[in-house]
Design an enzyme around this catalytic site. Structure first.
Site, PDB file in Angstrom:
ATOM      1  N   CYS A   1       0.831  -1.212   0.000  1.00 28.56           N
ATOM      2  CA  CYS A   1       0.000   0.000   0.000  1.00 28.56           C
ATOM      3  C   CYS A   1       0.860   1.254   0.000  1.00 28.56           C
ATOM      4  O   CYS A   1       1.363   1.682   1.049  1.00 28.56           O
ATOM      5  CB  CYS A   1      -0.908  -0.022   1.231  1.00 28.56           C
ATOM      6  SG  CYS A   1      -1.928   1.441   1.366  1.00 28.56           S
TER       7      CYS A   1
ATOM      8  N   CYS B   1      -0.420   4.078   2.147  1.00 30.88           N
ATOM      9  CA  CYS B   1      -0.250   3.864   3.596  1.00 30.88           C
ATOM     10  C   CYS B   1       1.200   4.086   4.011  1.00 30.88           C
ATOM     11  O   CYS B   1       1.478   4.666   5.051  1.00 30.88           O
ATOM     12  CB  CYS B   1      -0.627   2.436   3.998  1.00 30.88           C
ATOM     13  SG  CYS B   1      -2.153   1.840   3.290  1.00 30.88           S
ATOM     14  N   ASP B   2       2.136   3.587   3.210  1.00 34.42           N
ATOM     15  CA  ASP B   2       3.522   3.483   3.671  1.00 34.42           C
ATOM     16  C   ASP B   2       4.522   4.354   2.915  1.00 34.42           C
ATOM     17  O   ASP B   2       5.694   4.430   3.307  1.00 34.42           O
ATOM     18  CB  ASP B   2       3.985   2.013   3.568  1.00 34.42           C
ATOM     19  CG  ASP B   2       3.128   1.100   4.435  1.00 34.42           C
ATOM     20  OD1 ASP B   2       2.669   1.571   5.479  1.00 34.42           O
ATOM     21  OD2 ASP B   2       2.919  -0.062   4.051  1.00 34.42           O
TER      22      ASP B   2
END
Ligand code: NAP
Length: 333
Positions: free
Chosen positions: A133, A136-137
């Site tokens: 992701c 997300c990261d």
């Protein structure tokens, strides 16, 4: 007992909920405890959902869909289904919390899960440099050198997004031609921070505490080489999430839930399926939403037909939201 339970809260689940709620079916949406909103929660700008010419952030789109479903009477539960009993007229859905819900019909819209490359280091270094992701990261890879595996739209989207943070982004693809749409390809090709590594597989992911690199294996001659990296994003597609029903519902050779023609009817009466879990081909937010519409309409017709079939039922089978007479008929059908 309810009329309808919808399992899944992506575009298919929430669109089904909007239609079903507007048809006074008061659906319960089991939205998942950690993946509520589905895959679009991990997406940035969605530019191809009709009605948003300026684009819309994936999470915002899902929040709006949920609001729309709730506005018309859908109830959303942030819980996970752990057991399903779908045969017969009463469908039983058991949740992680221990709660048990019953309904005359179920729509299964659980979407799909990130595919893994299944190499040494992938599990071990997940969260330590291996990610599925970018939104997300990506933030953790400021001025780092990273790679994205895959040649589809997801890989192009992730790679392009990651150039906001990383100093360099390799795209590792097993062929020398991308599967991604033209516009996504062009965007990636035009980005000076992206470098393509063609005809290559990731043979293993290296690093003790965190990712330090990968071993690349040529898909042409099998030769191997080391590529130093700080992170690896896997974007090689998704598999339909069918683990809850693989021994209950008939599946297709591609692993999606089998439905009858263009309908959402599965191999079990009263169970309907929609979205990525039935679609090995298109898998767009828009097609998932339209598939959710089909499922809600099919479920509505099924419940109406049960109501018309008529038969006495026990008090326990009382269906919320239906007149008592109709509810009795559904429960006993
Ligand atoms: P996809 O289109 O199935 O592409 C998967 C890519 O990963 C392919 O290039 C495939 O290689 C590669 N791959 C698959 N298994 C692999 C493995 N084991 N090892 C190495 N490479 C592997 O999946 P996706 O990119 O996630 O897209 C899925 C759907 O969502 C598509 O319909 C796409 O259009 C849509 N989508 C749209 C957007 C957007 O419009 N904004 C964004 C993301 C996704 P091969 O090409 O050799 O098969």
């Amino acid at each position: 007992m309810r009329q309808l339970i919808i399992i899944g809260s992506g575009p298919a689940g929430y669109t089904a909920a909007i239609y079903a709620a507007r048809a006074n079916l008061a659906p319960l949406v089991v939205a998942s405890s950690v993946e509520a909103g589905g895959e679009l929660m991990n997406t940035t700008e969605v530019e191809n959902f009709p009605g948003f010419p300026e684009g819309i952030q994936g999470p915002d789109l899902m929040t709006k869909m949920q609001e729309q479903a709730e506005k018309f009477g859908a109830e959303v539960l942030y819980d996970d289904v752990v057991k399903l009993e779908l045969e017969g007229p009463v469908k039983t859905v058991t949740l992680g919390s221990g709660a048990v819900h019953q309904a005359a019909a179920v729509i299964f819209a659980t979407g799909s899960a990130y595919r893994k490359i299944n190499v040494e280091g992938e599990e071990r270094l997940s969260g330590h440099g291996v990610s599925w992701c970018a939104t997300c990261d990506g933030f953790f890879f400021r001025e780092r050198v990273i790679a994205v595996v895959g040649g589809g739209d997801s890989a192009m989207e992730e790679a392009t997004f990651l150039t906001r943070f990383a100093s360099k982004v390799y795209v590792i693809h097993r062929r020398e031609e991308l599967r991604a749409s033209k516009i996504m390809q062009e965007r990636a090709f035009a980005n000076a921070k992206i470098e393509f590594v063609w005809n290559s597989d990731v043979a293993d992911i290296l690093g003790e505490e965190a990712v330090t690199g990968v071993t690349l294996r040529s898909t042409v001659d099998g030769s191997e080489r080391h590529l130093p990296l700080d992170g690896l994003f896997v974007a090689i597609g998704n598999d339909p999430r069918t683990h809850l029903v693989h021994d209950i519902l008939e599946l297709t050779p591609e692993g999606t839930i089998k439905v009858d023609g263009r309908s959402s009817r599965t191999s079990v009466a009263g169970v309907f399926a929609a979205g990525d879990v039935i679609d090995p081909t298109y898998r767009q937010a828009v097609t998932a939403a339209s598939s959710g519409t089909v499922a809600a309409l099919d479920a509505e017709h099924y419940l109406a037909a049960l109501g018309e079939a008529g038969a006495p039922a026990t008090e326990d089978d009382q269906i919320e939201g239906l007149p008592e007479a109709d509810a009795a008929k559904v429960g006993a059908a």
